[in-house]
Scaffold this active site. Structure first.
Site, mmCIF file in Angstrom:
data_model
loop_
_atom_site.group_PDB
_atom_site.id
_atom_site.type_symbol
_atom_site.label_atom_id
_atom_site.label_comp_id
_atom_site.label_asym_id
_atom_site.label_seq_id
_atom_site.Cartn_x
_atom_site.Cartn_y
_atom_site.Cartn_z
ATOM 1 N N LYS A 168 32.411 -51.686 44.946
ATOM 2 C CA LYS A 168 30.970 -51.607 44.894
ATOM 3 C C LYS A 168 30.394 -52.643 45.959
ATOM 4 C CE LYS A 168 30.260 -48.356 42.112
ATOM 5 N NZ LYS A 168 30.961 -48.089 41.017
ATOM 6 N N LYS A 219 39.933 -32.984 43.419
ATOM 7 C CA LYS A 219 39.153 -32.592 42.083
ATOM 8 C C LYS A 219 37.666 -32.335 42.150
ATOM 9 C CE LYS A 219 40.315 -36.413 40.078
ATOM 10 N NZ LYS A 219 40.262 -37.486 38.785
ATOM 11 N N LYS A 275 31.474 -35.497 41.238
ATOM 12 C CA LYS A 275 30.009 -35.539 41.341
ATOM 13 C C LYS A 275 29.695 -35.954 42.857
ATOM 14 C CE LYS A 275 26.771 -38.180 39.541
ATOM 15 N NZ LYS A 275 25.557 -38.188 40.372
#
Ligand code: TRP
Length: 326
Positions: free
Chosen positions: A107, A189, A192
């Site tokens: 992050k 996979k 989002k």
């Protein structure tokens, strides 16, 4: 106990990877499922969309079968006690170990202009969520295992310093039942953050579902028996296994083996089975999402259940920590 980030739209990967298992657990355990709205502030300080995201995530989870009567389904920010426990645990968490956390480093790289202290202490808040209910099992994905490890560390440090209050929380893996949902473009996979067109959302309408499935990558088909299946074709079969009947799957498997498979037909079948699977969930979610009165009831009931457990834990915490002066 587990937390769900209010990032908006659930997709098929979330359904088969998490929610479906939560629905199973609700009949076996005393469950707490929390919308992690406070955690989202570490990366999304703009709160204009927060309410609609929280409503959507609640509605979609309920539409998938999570029952607010059976579990405590609540919002993190409704349990004020969490802030207090987070504060105590922060005194037991060291700068060095927090800086070493993988999610923190990721992050910090992604948002170098906003490396706030909340981001650094994200695992401490998560530990507070879990320890608040003295949870022993935490169903989470692989990416959360380090946070679970840290929650155990903080629990142990607290117990050693002040007295035995918290059991060690363990990550709960679904083992055999953990299903990976491949994306429609043959890479990785459904997720989002990756290719939106390769991910099926529970909110997609029928034509969007059909369009996405029909766009999935295929080729001219095998020409010789025994040809190994390319990844992207195997993925289509894997998706069929989630929503199609045994007969359909067997039919197309045989067609592949006999080199007479028509991928167009297979995708048409898969698209219709996806529509049949997703559309009732979408419609139920939409009904719930637009019923503000009902959502409020759900949140109030959930907060009541979660608060009961939080108040009990915090009474004990204040006793053992010595923060009781009369
Ligand atoms: N960090 C979790 C995630 O990103 C969400 C979360 C917050 C959580 N609090 C939790 C998960 C407590 C399990 C238990 O998915």
């Amino acid at each position: 106990m587990s937390g769900i980030r209010p990032t908006g739209f659930l997709h098929l990967g979330n359904y088969f990877g998490a929610v479906k298992n939560y629905v199973k657990l609700q009949d076996q355990f005393n469950c707490y499922f929390m919308v992690a709205d406070l955690h989202s502030l570490t990366t999304h300080p703009d709160t204009r969309e927060l309410k609609s995201h929280v409503h959507r995530v609640l509605a979609e989870n309920i539409a998938c079968g999570l029952d607010p009567e059976k579990v405590a389904l609540y919002c993190q920010s409704h349990i004020r006690e969490t802030g207090e426990l987070y504060l105590y645990l922060n005194m037991l968490a060291y700068k060095g170990e927090l800086e070493k956390t993988t999610t923190f480093k990721d992050k910090a790289r992604q948002q170098p202009e906003n490396i706030n202290a909340g981001l650094l202490t994200y695992p401490v808040l998560q530990a507070a969520d879990i320890l608040m209910h003295r949870a022993s099992l935490v169903p989470v994905g692989k990416d959360q295992e380090q946070h679970l490890e840290m929650a155990r560390t903080f629990a142990n440090r607290f117990n050693h310093r002040y007295g035995e209050v918290f059991p060690e929380p363990a990550a709960y893996n679904f083992g055999e039942e953990l299903v990976k949902v491949p994306s429609l473009d043959g890479t990785g996979k459904m997720s989002k953050s990756e290719n939106q067109l390769a991910t099926l959302y529970l909110a997609d309408d029928d034509d969007v579902i059909r369009k996405k499935v029909m766009k999935a990558k295929t080729d001219a088909g095998p020409t010789e028996p025994g040809t190994p299946m390319p990844d992207y074709i195997e993925n289509l079969f894997q998706l069929m296994k989630l929503v199609s009947s045994e007969d359909q799957i067997a039919y197309f498997e045989e067609a592949y083996r006999e080199c007479r498979i028509r991928y167009g037909d297979m995708k048409k079948q898969l698209a219709e089975d996806m529509v049949k699977f997703i559309s009732p969930i979408r419609e139920r979610a939409e009904e719930i999402r637009t019923n503000q009165g009902y959502l409020r009831q759900v949140m109030e009931l959930g907060a009541e259940k979660a608060r009961a457990s939080a108040v009990e834990t915090m009474n004990e915490v204040r006793q053992v920590t010595g923060l009781n002066y009369y």
